[in-house]
Scaffold this active site. Structure first.
Site, PDB file in Angstrom:
ATOM      1  N   CYS A 135      25.651   5.035   9.709  1.00 35.25           N
ATOM      2  CA  CYS A 135      24.570   4.048   9.694  1.00 35.25           C
ATOM      3  C   CYS A 135      24.926   2.880   8.772  1.00 35.25           C
ATOM      4  O   CYS A 135      25.823   2.115   9.077  1.00 35.25           O
ATOM      5  CB  CYS A 135      23.250   4.715   9.324  1.00 35.25           C
ATOM      6  N   HIS A 171      22.761   9.656  12.827  1.00 30.74           N
ATOM      7  CA  HIS A 171      22.788  10.429  11.580  1.00 30.74           C
ATOM      8  C   HIS A 171      22.999  11.928  11.819  1.00 30.74           C
ATOM      9  O   HIS A 171      22.033  12.691  11.903  1.00 30.74           O
ATOM     10  CB  HIS A 171      21.450  10.263  10.857  1.00 30.74           C
ATOM     11  N   GLU A 181      24.061  14.043   9.609  1.00 26.15           N
ATOM     12  CA  GLU A 181      23.712  14.758   8.376  1.00 26.15           C
ATOM     13  C   GLU A 181      22.236  15.095   8.294  1.00 26.15           C
ATOM     14  O   GLU A 181      21.844  16.001   7.548  1.00 26.15           O
ATOM     15  CB  GLU A 181      24.137  13.929   7.157  1.00 26.15           C
ATOM     16  N   GLY A 223       0.832  -1.206   0.000  1.00 26.97           N
ATOM     17  CA  GLY A 223       0.000   0.000   0.000  1.00 26.97           C
ATOM     18  C   GLY A 223       0.860   1.246   0.000  1.00 26.97           C
ATOM     19  O   GLY A 223       0.659   2.178  -0.790  1.00 26.97           O
TER      20      GLY A 223
END
Length: 1303
Positions: free
Chosen positions: A1143, A1268, A1270, A312
Site C-alpha cells: 500500500c 494488504h 498482512e 468529531g
C-alpha cells in the site's frame, strides 16, 4: 516568496460538476481549468541544486497533460494567518530532504475561469463561494497577494472588562460580543467573584475560559440539575439515575464517570508490541481491558460537515488515548441523523422542503461531506470504522407539543469506538508538585474559538461569524504521531512517564490544562508564550481558548522528562513544557511578551461551586390518530420503505472507511461473498494469538419519542441488545452501554420527556436487565431557529437517545451474520427453517415506523419493551444457541420491520425466501412493517426442535414462530395462509434498496464508477467471492525452518503517518522472523542500519498524510538524503536480501525504482479512478512471476483487503504497459467473481490498466502490492472466508514463502 506551478488539480468530472453548479446559478462561465500553485517562504536564496530538489519535491500526483491557462484567475489559498495540515507536512518533508532554507511551504489552487461575458460583482461573489470553503480559505485575484500567507502580525494584548465601574451591564455586553452563553445566575456569580472576592476587573481571557469550562457542553448542567415536574420535586438528577445502573450492576466496570472514557474488564491475551529496549516485536501476556467512548459533534457538522465530522472522530480517538495514563484506540463508529436528503431528481414522496437558515448546510451536503470527514480521519489515523447508522427525519407532525416541524436540521454526528488499556494503567497517578505540564501535538491556531459555548446554544442563537469561528480543522497524521508517543509510554509498563493525561477538546487548553491540574488536586503556573503557536498575531484569549486539534495535555515528573523527550523526538511529535504543577490550588498564566499576567485566579472560582441549575418541567402527552391506511398499497409500501435512507443500503457510507487496518477486525459491516452491508454488530479480536475479542452495536429509535419518550429510550436499549446478541458474549453483565442524549431542552414537553426517558432506562429497564451505563454524553440544544421572509421558523429534533453496547467476546469465530445459506453454498447444511422471535408479542404497533414516515404520518401507538424479563430471556436464549452453533443466520428486526429483515437476509445470501405470516395476525401490513423488537434466525431442521426448546426454556415459546424456509431462487414470497401478500424478484428489490447509495455516490464520486457498481448489483448470476488455491491453506511450509530456532532479522519500516506496521510485524513473526520496529528517524539519525537485516518491509498507511503524493514524500526523504539513499541502494543490491512494499509502502518503493535492480519498468501509483478512498474486500489472482513471496501460489484466486485512495497504476504509454507485461514482473491482478481480469469497478477498485495490483523485480527479491495481505493473514480477520480454513488464512502462505526462501 518563491512561486512554483503544480500539476492540474481537478479531473474532468470534477470540472464538469463545477460547470454544472455554475449553470444552476446562471453564471456565464464556459470553462474552468485548475492547477495547484505552490508558495515557498525561504530564509535565504536557494542555489540551483536546491531549486531542482524543490521542483522535484513538488512534482507529484497523476500525470495530466498540462494546459496553458487562460481566463480570469481566482486563487484559493488557506486563510492568511493559518497553517494548513498540508503545509506542516510538506514542510516536514522538505526539511527531512535537507531543504533547511525553506521556512514553510503552502499550497493553493489557481482556477482559470473562461466566460461568455464579464461577471457582475454579485456573480463573482457567487462563483467564489462555490470555489472555496470560507471556513479555511480565501480567494485572491493575483499570485503576489499570496505573500499574505507568510505575513507575521504583532501579538495583540488582552483586554479587561470593566465590571468595577460598568457593573452587570458590562458583563452582559461581553456575554454577547464574546459568545459566552452565560446563564443569568452565572453572570451574578462572576460579578460577585470579581467585584467582591478578587476586587478587580476580569480579563477577556478569564471570562472566555470560565465560559468554556462551565458550558453545558463541558459541565452537563441539565444532567446535574435539580428537577420539579408538574409541581412535584424529583428525588434524583438525571445523572444520578444514570449512575443508578452502576450502583445496581457494578460488575466488570473498572472506571466510570471520571475519565475521558469508561473501562470494562477485558480478556487475558498476548498483546503484540515491540520491546521498549530492543524494539523487537513480542507477545506480552497480560490483562487487556476495554475502553469505550461515544461522542457527538453536532454543531460543527451543521456548519461545515467535513471538518465537523472529522474533528468529531479525532476528538473521540483522543478521549480513548487519554484514558487512565495511556490507552490504545482500536475500532471506531460513525453515525448520522439528518433532515430529509431531497436528492436532486430523486426527491421522495414524503420529502417536503420546510426551508433552512443560510448559516447551516443542507442535509444532503452533510451526508455528502460529513461521512468523508469522519472516514478520512479514521483512515489516516489507522482505526477501522466498523459500525454506524444513518437516519433521516423531517416532518410536520402533531406530537405532544402540537403541530410543528420535527427533524434534524441540527444533525446528530456520532463518533465513538473501543480501545484497550493495560490493567495497571486504568487509574491516573498523582501529579507531583513541580511536574512539567505539557502540551503534546500541534500548534495553537485561531480556529474553533468558543466551540464549547457555541455547541451549547440552539442553532441560530449566536451570530453567524461566531458559528463559523467555532468549527475546528483536522490533522489526523499529527494525532497518529501523538498516539505513537502514548503507545511508547504505556509499553514501558511501570516505567510509563505519563502521570496524568487529558485530551484537548472543547475550550482548548483553557479547559484542558485547568482540568488536568484540578483533577490532579494541584494548581498550575503557566507561561502563555511557551504554548506552541503558529499565529503570532493572536491575542492571549485566542492562544489560550482556541480549539486547535490533535493536542493532549499531560503531567510528567522531572525524573521522566528525558525518557519522554527521547520518545517524542523519535516519533517526530512536537511538544512543549508550558507550566509547572503547584501545591497551591491557584491558576496563574504569565505572558512574557507583554510582561503581565492575563489569568490569576483560585481554581475554586473557575471550577468550584458555580450555581446549580433547577429545571421546572410540565408533562405533555401526544394524542395522535392511528395510521390512515387508505392510501397504502403493499407493493408501493415495500418500494418506499426500501428507499427510505434509514433502511436503504449504506454502501456509500461504508466503502469510504478502512475496515481492515490493525488485522484484528473479525466482523465488519460487509457480509458474505456478495459483501452486503447488513452486519448486526462489529467484532474485533483482542489479539493475534487468541479468539477472545470485543464487540459493539448501536440502538436508536428516535422518531418514537414524538409519541412516547420512555418507549423510544427502551427501544434504543433493546435494539442495541438484539444487535449484539449475534456474537458470543455470555453473561449479559459483560455488556456495558454508552448513552448519548440529544434533546431540544426547554421546548414544550421535552424537559419532562427527557426525565421520563432517563428514568425509563436508568431506574427501570437497565437495572432489570443487569446492564450498566458507565459512559455517555448529552447535547441539549437540538433546535434550529431562523427568520425567513419576516416569518420565524424552527425545526426541532425529537428527543434522541442513541445507545451503543460494548461487550467482551468469548470466541469471535462464533459471530453470526444475516447471510442466509443454501445447500449449494454450505456443505452438509440440509433443510433449514426461518424462526421469528417476536418480542412485540403480536401487538404489531405501527406508530413512528418507517412505514408511517414514508406516508408522511406518525401514527398513535409505537413499539415498546413491555416485558424486560422477556428481553433478557431473548438475549440468554440466543446466546445459548450461538454458543452451541445452532444458528446458521441471524438478523435483528428493526427499521422497516419483518419485511426488511427478511429482504436483507436474502440480499446477503443471494437467495430466495418463502415465508408464511399467518401466525402473526390478520393485519398483514402491520405484521410486516411493525418495528417491535425481535429477530429472525435460520436453523437447520435437524436442530429445530432443540432450538425451539431452548427458546421455550427462556420464556419465548409464545413469541417464537416458524415462518418459512430459504430457497435457492431469486424470489421473495410472503404468504398469509394461502393468500400471497408479497411476491417480488429479489434482484429487483436489491436494486431498489441500492438506489439511494447509487445516487449519493454519483453526486459525490466519479459518476461512471457509481453507475458500474449499481449495474453489477443487478447481476443475478454473480457467484460472489470465491477461492481457488494451488496450495494447501492448512499446511505450514515455514514450520521446519521455525523449528531450527533460527530467526532471520526483518526490518518493519515505518514513517510518520504509517499505521499498518503492527499487523505486518505479526505476520512476519508468525512466519518465523525476528521483527524489529524501525522508524525512518532511526535510519536518518544512525540508530538503525539496514545492513543488519535480511528483509525489509515498507508498511501501509498515510506517510506525511499523503501530501506530495501517496508514498512520494517518504520516497523523496530517502532519495534526497545522500547517506540514507546509499543505505537503501546497498540493501536492495545485496543478493541475500528481500523486500516487500504494501500500500503506502508499495507507493514508496515504486518511487525508489531507480535504486532497485530489476524494477526499471515499475509504474507510479496515483489517485483512484473513483477519486475516492476505496476500502474493499477484492478478489485477486496470483500471476506467474519470480517473486519469492508467491512461489507455488501461481493461479491462486482469493480475496484480500484493499484500502487506498491512490492505487491506480499509471504508465507513461502503451509501450510502457507492454514492457511491464513482457518483463514477467506482474505478480497480482484484480479479477471478477468469475475469475477474469477486470477493469470493472468495484472489482477493480482503482481502475488500474490490465487490472495490475502487484509487481516484482526481474529476480523476484523485491515485491510491491497495493492490497494488504498482512491484515488478513488470520482466517478470522477475513470479511468472508470459505469453510475449512484453519487458524491461518490463505495470505499467510506468502510470509511462509519468505521464510522458506531464506532456508
Amino acid at each position: 516568496m518563491r512561486i512554483l506551478r503544480g500539476s492540474p488539480a481537478l479531473s474532468e468530472f470534477r470540472v464538469n460538476k463545477l460547470l454544472e453548479l455554475c449553470r444552476e446559478l446562471s453564471l456565464p462561465v464556459t470553462g474552468i481549468y485548475a492547477e495547484f500553485a505552490h508558495f515557498a517562504d525561504v530564509t535565504a536564496e536557494l542555489d540551483a541544486s536546491e531549486v531542482q530538489k524543490l521542483e522535484k519535491l513538488l512534482t507529484y500526483g497523476p500525470t495530466i497533460e498540462e494546459h496553458e491557462p487562460e481566463g480570469l484567475l481566482l486563487l484559493t489559498t488557506p486563510r492568511p494567518g493559518t497553517i494548513s495540515p498540508w503545509s506542516s507536512k510538506s514542510t516536514d518533508i522538505a526539511h527531512n530532504c535537507g531543504l533547511d532554507k525553506i521556512a514553510r511551504l503552502e499550497r493553493g489552487t489557481a482556477f482559470y475561469i473562461e466566460r461568455s461575458e464579464e461577471l457582475s460583482e454579485l456573480q463573482l461573489i457567487e462563483l467564489k463561494a462555490i470555489l472555496h470553503d470560507r471556513m479555511m480559505e480565501v480567494v485572491f485575484t493575483d499570485f503576489e497577494s499570496a505573500s499574505a500567507l507568510f505575513a507575521v502580525s504583532e501579538p495583540a494584548p488582552y483586554t479587561e472588562v470593566d465590571l468595577l465601574t460598568g457593573g452587570r451591564k458590562a458583563l452582559e455586553d461581553a456575554n454577547v460580543t464574546l459568545g459566552l452563553a452565560l446563564a443569568e445566575d452565572e453572570i451574578d456569580y462572576l460579578l460577585e467573584s470579581f467585584t467582591e472576592k478578587l476586587e478587580r476587573n476580569p480579563t477577556d481571557i478569564e471570562l472566555m475560559m470560565f465560559a468554556q469550562a462551565n458550558s453545558e457542553h463541558c459541565r452537563h448542567k441539565i444532567f446535574n440539575a435539580d428537577w420539579t415536574i408538574d409541581g412535584v420535586k424529583q428525588e434524583k438528577s438525571l445523572f444520578k439515575m444514570i449512575k443508578n445502573t452502576f450502583e445496581v450492576t457494578p460488575d466488570n466496570v473498572l472506571s466510570a464517570y471520571k475519565d475521558n472514557a469508561a473501562v470494562m474488564t477485558g480478556s487475558e491475551v498476548g498483546r503484540f508490541f515491540p520491546d521498549p529496549e530492543t524494539r523487537q516485536y513480542n507477545y506480552h501476556q497480560e490483562k487487556t481491558h476495554i475502553l469505550m467512548k461515544v461522542e457527538t459533534h453536532n454543531h460543527p457538522t451543521a456548519i461545515s460537515p467535513w471538518p465537523g465530522a472529522s474533528t468529531g472522530s479525532g476528538g473521540e480517538i483522543r478521549d480513548e488515548g487519554a484514558t487512565g495514563i495511556g490507552g490504545k484506540p482500536k475500532a471506531g463508529l460513525v453515525a448520522f441523523s439528518v433532515s430529509n436528503l431531497k436528492i436532486p431528481n430523486f426527491v421522495q414522496p414524503w420529502e417536503t422542503d420546510f426551508g433552512k437558515p443560510s448559516r447551516i448546510v443542507t442535509a444532503l451536503d452533510i451526508m455528502l461531506e460529513g461521512p468523508l470527514g469522519g472516514a478520512a480521519f479514521n483512515n489516516e489515523f489507522g482505526r477501522p470504522n466498523l459500525l454506524g447508522y444513518f437516519r433521516t427525519y423531517e416532518e410536520k407532525v402533531n406530537s405532544h407539543a402540537g403541530e410543528e416541524v420535527r427533524g434534524y436540521h441540527k444533525p446528530i454526528m456520532l463518533a465513538g469506538g473501543l480501545g484497550n488499556i493495560r490493567d495497571e494503567h486504568v487509574q491516573k497517578k498523582e501529579i507531583p508538585v513541580g511536574a512539567s505540564l505539557i502540551v503534546l501535538g500541534g500548534p495553537a491556531m485561531n480556529i474553533g474559538l468558543g466551540g464549547g459555548a457555541a455547541s451549547s446554544m440552539d442553532s441560530g442563537s449566536s451570530s453567524e461569524d461566531l458559528d463559523f469561528a467555532s468549527v475546528q480543522r483536522e490533522n489526523p497524521e499529527m494525532e497518529r504521531r501523538c498516539q505513537e508517543v502514548i503507545d511508547r509510554c504505556w509499553q514501558l509498563g511501570d516505567a510509563n512517564p505519563i502521570a496524568f493525561i487529558h485530551d484537548v477538546g472543547a475550550g482548548g487548553i483553557s479547559n484542558a490544562l485547568p482540568e488536568l491540574v484540578d483533577d490532579g488536586e494541584r494548581g498550575g503556573i503557566f507561561n502563555l508564550r511557551d504554548v506552541p503557536n503558529d499565529e503570532p498575531g493572536m491575542s492571549p484569549l485566542e492562544i489560550w481558548c482556541n480549539e486547535s486539534q490533535e493536542r493532549y495535555v499531560m503531567a510528567v515528573a522531572d525524573k521522566d522528562m528525558a525518557t519522554f523527550d527521547a520518545i517524542c523526538k523519535r516519533e517526530r511529535a512536537p511538544y512543549a513544557v508550558v507550566g509547572k504543577a503547584t501545591e497551591e490550588r491557584e491558576l496563574k498564566l504569565e505572558d512574557s511578551h507583554f510582561d503581565n499576567t492575563p489569568i490569576d485566579m483560585p481554581m475554586d472560582i473557575l471550577l468550584g461551586k458555580t450555581p446549580k441549575m433547577h429545571r421546572d418541567a410540565k408533562t405533555l402527552k401526544a394524542n395522535n390518530p392511528a395510521i390512515d391506511r387508505s392510501g397504502i398499497e403493499m407493493n408501493e409500501a415495500v418500494d418506499r420503505v426500501l428507499r427510505l435512507p434509514t433502511v436503504a443500503e449504506k454502501t456509500f457510507l461504508i466503502t469510504i472507511g478502512d475496515r481492515s487496518v490493525t488485522g484484528l477486525v473479525a466482523r465488519d459491516q460487509m457480509v458474505g461473498p456478495w459483501q452486503v452491508p447488513v452486519a448486526n454488530c462489529a467484532v474485533t479480536a483482542a489479539s493475534y494469538d487468541s479468539y477472545h475479542g470485543e464487540a459493539m452495536s448501536l440502538g436508536e429509535r428516535t422518531p418514537v419519542a414524538l409519541l412516547d419518550f420512555g418507549a423510544s429510550a427502551r427501544l434504543a436499549v433493546g435494539e442495541a441488545i438484539t444487535n449484539i446478541a449475534a456474537t458470543n458474549i455470555g453473561d449479559i453483565k459483560h455488556i456495558k452501554l454508552s448513552a448519548n442524549w440529544m434533546s431540544p431542552a426547554g421546548h414544550p414537553g421535552e424537559d419532562a420527556g427527557l426525565y421520563e426517558a432517563v428514568k425509563a432506562v436508568g431506574e427501570e429497564l437497565c437495572p432489570a436487565l443487569g446492564l450498566t451505563i458507565p459512559v455517555g454524553k448529552d447535547s441539549m440544544s437540538m433546535k434550529t431557529k431562523w427568520e425567513e421572509n419576516g416569518e420565524q421558523k424552527e425545526v426541532t429534533s425529537p428527543l434522541s437517545l442513541v445507545i451503543t453496547a460494548f461487550a467482551r467476546v468469548e470466541d469471535v469465530r462464533k459471530t453470526i451474520t444475516p447471510q442466509l445459506r443454501t445447500p449449494d453454498n454450505l456443505e452438509g447444511l440440509g433443510d433449514t427453517s426461518l424462526v421469528l422471535i417476536d418480542l412485540g408479542n403480536g401487538k404489531n404497533r405501527l406508530g413512528a415506523t418507517a412505514l408511517a414516515q414514508v406516508y408522511k404520518q406518525l401514527g398513535d401507538k409505537p413499539a415498546d419493551v413491555d416485558n424486560a424479563a422477556q428481553l433478557k430471556g431473548f438475549y440468554e436464549g440466543v446466546q445459548a444457541l450461538v454458543a452451541n452453533d445452532q444458528v446458521v443466520a441471524y438478523h435483528d428486526k428493526g427499521d422497516g420491520g419483518l419485511f426488511v429483515t427478511l429482504a436483507e437476509m436474502a440480499f446477503a445470501g443471494h437467495c430466495g425466501v418463502n415465508a408464511n405470516i399467518e401466525a402473526l395476525g390478520e393485519d398483514t401490513l402491520a405484521a410486516l412493517f411493525n418495528e417491535e423488537l425481535g429477530a429472525v434466525i435460520q436453523v437447520r431442521n435437524d436442530d429445530l426442535d432443540a432450538v425451539l426448546s431452548t427458546l421455550a426454556a427462556n420464556g419465548l415459546e409464545a413469541c417464537s414462530h416458524v415462518i418459512g424456509s430459504v430457497e435457492a431462487s431469486d424470489e421473495l414470497v410472503i404468504k398469509s395462509g394461502e393468500s400471497v401478500v408479497i411476491e417480488r424478484n429479489r434482484t429487483e428489490l436489491r436494486t431498489i434498496w441500492a438506489e439511494t447509495t447509487h445516487k449519493m455516490q454519483g453526486l459525490r464520486d466519479n459518476p461512471a464508477c457509481a453507475d458500474q457498481e449499481h449495474e453489477a448489483k443487478k447481476d443475478n448470476s454473480d457467484p460472489g467471492l470465491n477461492v481457488k488455491l494451488s496450495f494447501d491453506v492448512n499446511e505450514d511450509i515455514a514450520a521446519p525452518f521455525i523449528n531450527t530456532g533460527a530467526k532471520p532479522k526483518m526490518a518493519i519500516l515505518r514513517e510518520q503517518g504509517v499505521n499498518s506496521h503492527v499487523e505486518m510485524a505479526a505476520a512476519f513473526d508468525r512466519a518465523g522472523f525476528e521483527a524489529t520496529d524501525i522508524h525512518m528517524s532511526d535510519i536518518l539519525t544512525g540508530q538503525a542500519v539496514l545492513e543488519e537485516y535480511n528483509g525489509l518491509v515498507a508498511c501501509g498507511g498515510f506517510s506525511y498524510g499523503d501530501v506530495l503524493g501517496a508514498g512520494e514524500g517518504w520516497a523523496k526523504s530517502v532519495l534526497f538524503n545522500d547517506s540514507t539513499r546509499d543505505q537503501f541502494e546497498n540493501f536492495f543490491k545485496r543478493e541475500d536480501t528481500f523486500s516487500l512494499g504494501v500500500c503506502n509502502g508499495c507507493q514508496m518503493l515504486s518511487n525508489l525504482r531507480d535504486l532497485i535492480p530489476g524494477a526499471e519498468y515499475w509504474p507510479r501509483f496515483v489517485r483512484n479512478e473513483s477519486e475516492r478512498f476505496e476500502a474493499r474486500f477484492s478478489l485477486v489472482e496470483v500471476q506467474k512471476s519470480d517473486s519469492v513471496f508467491f512461489n507455488g501460489m501461481e493461479g491462486s484466486r482469493m480475496p484480500i483487503a484493499v484500502s487506498h485512495g491512490e492505487g491506480r497504476v499509471e504508465v507513461r504509454d502503451n509501450d510502457h504497459l507492454n514492457a511491464i507485461e513482457n518483463s514477467g514482473t506482474v505478480a497480482l491482478r484484480y479479477v471478477d467473481n468469475h475469475g477474469n481480469p477486470t477493469q470493472q469497478y468495484p472489482n477493480n477498485p482503482n481502475g488500474s490498466p490490465n487490472a495490475i495490483t502487484g509487481l516484482t523485480t526481474t529476480d523476484g527479491r523485491v515485491t510491491i502490492m497495493m492490497p494488504h495481505p498482512e491484515r488478513v493473514f488470520r482466517t478470522v480477520a477475513n470479511s468472508w472466508s470459505p469453510e475449512g480454513w484453519g487458524e491461518n488464512g490463505a495470505w499467510m502462505r506468502m510470509f511462509q514463502n519468505a521464510r522458506k526462501n531464506i532456508g
